[in-house]
Design a protein around this motif. Sequence first.
Motif, PDB file in Angstrom:
ATOM      1  N   LYS A  11       0.763  -1.257  -0.076  1.00  0.00           N
ATOM      2  CA  LYS A  11       0.066   0.101  -0.022  1.00  0.00           C
ATOM      3  C   LYS A  11       0.991   1.350  -0.075  1.00  0.00           C
ATOM      4  N   ARG A  57       5.733  -0.940   5.582  1.00  0.00           N
ATOM      5  CA  ARG A  57       4.425  -0.728   6.223  1.00  0.00           C
ATOM      6  C   ARG A  57       3.957  -1.673   6.945  1.00  0.00           C
ATOM      7  N   SER A  58       2.539  -2.358   6.494  1.00  0.00           N
ATOM      8  CA  SER A  58       2.160  -3.577   7.023  1.00  0.00           C
ATOM      9  C   SER A  58       2.566  -4.874   6.167  1.00  0.00           C
ATOM     10  N   ARG A  77       9.445  -0.421  10.497  1.00  0.00           N
ATOM     11  CA  ARG A  77       8.109  -0.394  10.153  1.00  0.00           C
ATOM     12  C   ARG A  77       7.623   1.199  10.261  1.00  0.00           C
ATOM     13  N   ALA A  80       3.101   2.137  13.786  1.00  0.00           N
ATOM     14  CA  ALA A  80       3.037   1.644  15.295  1.00  0.00           C
ATOM     15  C   ALA A  80       3.284  -0.026  15.447  1.00  0.00           C
ATOM     16  N   GLY A  81       2.248  -0.549  14.956  1.00  0.00           N
ATOM     17  CA  GLY A  81       2.445  -2.077  14.926  1.00  0.00           C
ATOM     18  C   GLY A  81       3.288  -2.762  14.274  1.00  0.00           C
ATOM     19  N   ASN A 104       1.801   8.213  13.264  1.00  0.00           N
ATOM     20  CA  ASN A 104       0.498   8.315  12.336  1.00  0.00           C
ATOM     21  C   ASN A 104      -0.515   8.455  13.215  1.00  0.00           C
ATOM     22  N   ARG A 226      -5.892  -4.063  15.357  1.00  0.00           N
ATOM     23  CA  ARG A 226      -5.692  -5.483  14.465  1.00  0.00           C
ATOM     24  C   ARG A 226      -6.836  -6.256  14.586  1.00  0.00           C
ATOM     25  N   LYS A 272      -7.116  -1.209   4.961  1.00  0.00           N
ATOM     26  CA  LYS A 272      -6.794  -0.499   6.432  1.00  0.00           C
ATOM     27  C   LYS A 272      -6.404   0.869   5.762  1.00  0.00           C
TER      28      LYS A 272
HETATM   29  C1  3PG Z   1       0.133   1.200  12.270  1.00  0.00           C
HETATM   30  O1  3PG Z   1       0.280  -0.020  12.830  1.00  0.00           O
HETATM   31  O2  3PG Z   1       0.897   1.869  12.289  1.00  0.00           O
HETATM   32  C2  3PG Z   1      -0.931   1.170  11.527  1.00  0.00           C
HETATM   33  O3  3PG Z   1      -1.856  -0.065  11.620  1.00  0.00           O
HETATM   34  C3  3PG Z   1      -0.786   1.585  10.089  1.00  0.00           C
HETATM   35  O4  3PG Z   1      -0.505   0.641   9.113  1.00  0.00           O
HETATM   36  P1  3PG Z   1      -0.398   0.862   7.631  1.00  0.00           P
HETATM   37  O5  3PG Z   1       1.079   1.630   7.428  1.00  0.00           O
HETATM   38  O6  3PG Z   1      -0.390  -0.479   6.874  1.00  0.00           O
HETATM   39  O7  3PG Z   1      -1.437   1.623   7.074  1.00  0.00           O
END
Ligand code: 3PG
Length: 307
Positions: A11, A57-58, A77, A80-81, A104, A226, A272
Amino acid sequence: MSKKVLIATVKPFAPAAVEGIREVLTKAGYELSVLEKYESQDELIAAVADVDAMIIRSDKATKEVIEAAKNLKVIVRAGAGFDNIDCAACTERGVVAMNTPGQNSNAVAELALGMMVFLARNGFNGKAGSELKGKKIGIHAYGNVGRNVGRVAKGFGMEVYAFDPFMSKEQIEEAGAIAIETVEELYSTCDYVSLHIPANVHTKGSINYDLVNRMPKGGVLVNTARKEVIDEAGLVKLMADRDDIKYISDVAPDNAAEYAQFDGRYFFTPKKMGAQTAEANINAGIAGANQIVNFIENGDEKFRVNK
Ligand code: 3PG
């Protein structure tokens, strides 16, 4: 030899974010390559072969990806996650994994409230809906995103409560929410519960029938975290048993088809979307690029997430 950095994003970032990243890396004398909208893990595996650093990203940084990246020193990454990174594989190969916390968060918070308004107004179908003002919102995990949700929710005139197992009552209250001592109480107190827990071995499937069933009449569960944290079968069963409960999620659950029976009581984004703003892309992407340069040049591991 100049360092090679790869941006690998199924993405893509907004173009301005890629330009911002390029600027940081060019200034450091690094080379940038960009792999966007790739369709298979094989493409990713081929693209990482000679890179020193990467920003994702994800995207799924599996063991296979990490092992194929023979020169990799740091993976960031942009977000955050980091449940999409095989941190153990990174550690095994001596690769530092990082995230960009907070960069973000506002974008995710605005989407959470936006989706709440959308559902409260019946998807803008012309029928009288309800308002957020005066409703209680419970923030489940009061980190960067949770605090931003609290800030925006206050703008709507909501009462903001929070539960976070890693924060004291004083810390939560200093950060602007009414502290709730147990997760059960958060759900039984609040009209809306907004999830901001990470997906890990402790949390996967933890938002279950019994917990959500504690919500008062008309309760709305809002998930910009998530999908894996939800006990999907349990939530569908609860929504079948209680026709007042609603569910909003940023990205459809695996069992999305089962929600067709709950017309008007759910909303799922098709992709997402939480962090998908130019501002969030620029903030997280440029932070990621700076972290890479600071790590390679100065050994700065401030945002390291693997042990
Ligand atoms: C994150 O963990 O920062 C968000 O879920 C964003 O995920 P993305 O970068 O895939 O939009």
